[in-house]
Design an enzyme around this catalytic site. Sequence first.
Site, PDB file in Angstrom:
ATOM      1  N   LEU A  31       0.694  -1.237   0.229  1.00  0.00           N
ATOM      2  CA  LEU A  31      -0.071   0.102   0.014  1.00  0.00           C
ATOM      3  C   LEU A  31       0.764   1.253  -0.026  1.00  0.00           C
ATOM      4  CD1 LEU A  31      -2.639  -1.148   2.580  1.00  0.00           C
ATOM      5  CD2 LEU A  31      -2.704  -1.406   0.218  1.00  0.00           C
ATOM      6  N   ARG A  33       0.407   6.006  -0.594  1.00  0.00           N
ATOM      7  CA  ARG A  33      -0.771   6.855  -0.260  1.00  0.00           C
ATOM      8  C   ARG A  33      -1.983   7.023  -0.934  1.00  0.00           C
ATOM      9  NH1 ARG A  33       0.979  12.170  -0.829  1.00  0.00           N
ATOM     10  NH2 ARG A  33       3.074  11.904  -1.252  1.00  0.00           N
ATOM     11  N   HIS A  35      -3.376   4.127  -2.130  1.00  0.00           N
ATOM     12  CA  HIS A  35      -4.256   3.326  -1.397  1.00  0.00           C
ATOM     13  C   HIS A  35      -4.995   3.803   0.019  1.00  0.00           C
ATOM     14  CE1 HIS A  35      -1.803   0.450  -3.375  1.00  0.00           C
ATOM     15  NE2 HIS A  35      -2.952   0.086  -4.008  1.00  0.00           N
ATOM     16  N   GLN A  59      -4.829 -11.733 -13.398  1.00  0.00           N
ATOM     17  CA  GLN A  59      -4.548 -10.526 -14.143  1.00  0.00           C
ATOM     18  C   GLN A  59      -3.015 -10.323 -14.407  1.00  0.00           C
ATOM     19  OE1 GLN A  59      -6.118  -8.143 -10.828  1.00  0.00           O
ATOM     20  NE2 GLN A  59      -4.391  -6.795 -11.334  1.00  0.00           N
ATOM     21  N   GLY A 145      -8.852   3.757  -7.640  1.00  0.00           N
ATOM     22  CA  GLY A 145      -7.965   4.790  -8.034  1.00  0.00           C
ATOM     23  C   GLY A 145      -8.335   5.221  -9.375  1.00  0.00           C
ATOM     24  N   GLU A 146      -8.141   6.634  -9.831  1.00  0.00           N
ATOM     25  CA  GLU A 146      -8.343   6.799 -11.235  1.00  0.00           C
ATOM     26  C   GLU A 146      -6.922   6.724 -11.944  1.00  0.00           C
ATOM     27  OE1 GLU A 146      -9.671  10.955 -11.510  1.00  0.00           O
ATOM     28  OE2 GLU A 146     -11.607  10.486 -11.407  1.00  0.00           O
ATOM     29  N   ASP A 148      -5.625   3.863 -12.515  1.00  0.00           N
ATOM     30  CA  ASP A 148      -5.742   2.847 -13.422  1.00  0.00           C
ATOM     31  C   ASP A 148      -7.161   2.923 -14.167  1.00  0.00           C
ATOM     32  OD1 ASP A 148      -3.684   0.844 -12.906  1.00  0.00           O
ATOM     33  OD2 ASP A 148      -4.286   0.968 -10.995  1.00  0.00           O
ATOM     34  N   ARG A 185       4.285  -0.429  -8.167  1.00  0.00           N
ATOM     35  CA  ARG A 185       5.357  -0.857  -9.197  1.00  0.00           C
ATOM     36  C   ARG A 185       6.509   0.341  -9.451  1.00  0.00           C
ATOM     37  NH1 ARG A 185       0.976  -3.557 -12.510  1.00  0.00           N
ATOM     38  NH2 ARG A 185       1.771  -5.828 -12.439  1.00  0.00           N
TER      39      ARG A 185
HETATM   40  O1  PAF Z   1      -5.977  -2.161  -8.967  1.00  0.00           O
HETATM   41  C1  PAF Z   1      -5.665  -3.125  -8.376  1.00  0.00           C
HETATM   42  O2  PAF Z   1      -4.936  -3.285  -7.283  1.00  0.00           O
HETATM   43  C2  PAF Z   1      -6.307  -4.579  -8.848  1.00  0.00           C
HETATM   44  O3  PAF Z   1      -6.272  -4.566 -10.207  1.00  0.00           O
HETATM   45  C3  PAF Z   1      -7.589  -4.731  -8.341  1.00  0.00           C
HETATM   46  C4  PAF Z   1      -8.461  -3.997  -8.420  1.00  0.00           C
HETATM   47  C5  PAF Z   1      -7.419  -5.078  -6.678  1.00  0.00           C
HETATM   48  C6  PAF Z   1      -7.869  -6.253  -8.834  1.00  0.00           C
HETATM   49  O4  PAF Z   1      -7.043  -7.283  -8.593  1.00  0.00           O
END
Ligand code: PAF
Length: 280
Positions: A31, A33, A35, A59, A145-146, A148, A185
């Site tokens: 996590l 800031r 998050h 994913q 979050g925007e 993504d 990342r």
């Molecule tokens: O944005 C993320 O951290 C992930 O894609 C999510 C939404 C938790 C799904 O695994």
Amino acid sequence: MMQIIETVAEMRDKCAALAGPLGFVPTMGYLHRGHISLIDRARAECPSAVVSIFVNPSQFLPGEDYERYPRDMPRDLALCEAAGVSAVFAPTAAEMYPAGFSTSVEVTGLQDRWEGSIRPGHFRGVATVVARLFRIVQAERAYFGEKDYQQLQVVRRMTSDLCLDTEVIGSPTIREEDGLAMSSRNVYLEAGDRQRATALYRALLAAQRLVDEGESDGATIRAAMEAVVLGEGLRLDYAIAVDPDSLEPLERVDRTARALIAARLGPVRLIDNAPLTPPT
Ligand code: PAF
């Protein structure tokens, strides 16, 4: 006292017992800031907030960073506790995808462009795990979050198409002081590349500046973004002005649009986006 829960059955019971409306923040942990801002918003808008921490294997494409994705559960749990989270759902992969699991959720169209064309199958994994998480937690509101942005649109569409009873709320990207969008990342960035990574943010600012000056030609706006990113020596995946809902490219930015951008810096992929608002 925050509860840490590993099984679907216990999480369902816990969420049903918590005072609602429930605010849910799905995460893959490590996590930052960004998050915490989602958790703070959930706490401010809902009597109880719950968080999931699950690095979702479905994913990640073969060869991506699933194994080495940054993880620090003790630190994440301490941050959640300090932020006033009621329960953290931290399932194993076997709990989320038990033997025989064979359903996947496809958001066709939206899932295939931009990030989806570079990471085919990525949004299938996201939509599937988020649908399952939404059914487990059954929160009234979920916060994303925007940063993504395409993920947010995919999740919105999926939630609406499947009549899931969770309102999807997008929250602004949290940035470092120099504009770099926060991301788990970012730890992959080498010190020498850190400053160049701000090129994406600077490209977005350049796009908005052009729009402020009255430019509406999509190709001109796109070229301005590309020039900033390529000028810093990054490898561009895409830079584009799109419709904020369908993510279709816009020939003319004559209404509020979204600028999307993705580029590579050495082994690190960076994505960012911002609204593009023409003067009224
Ligand atoms: O944005 C993320 O951290 C992930 O894609 C999510 C939404 C938790 C799904 O695994």
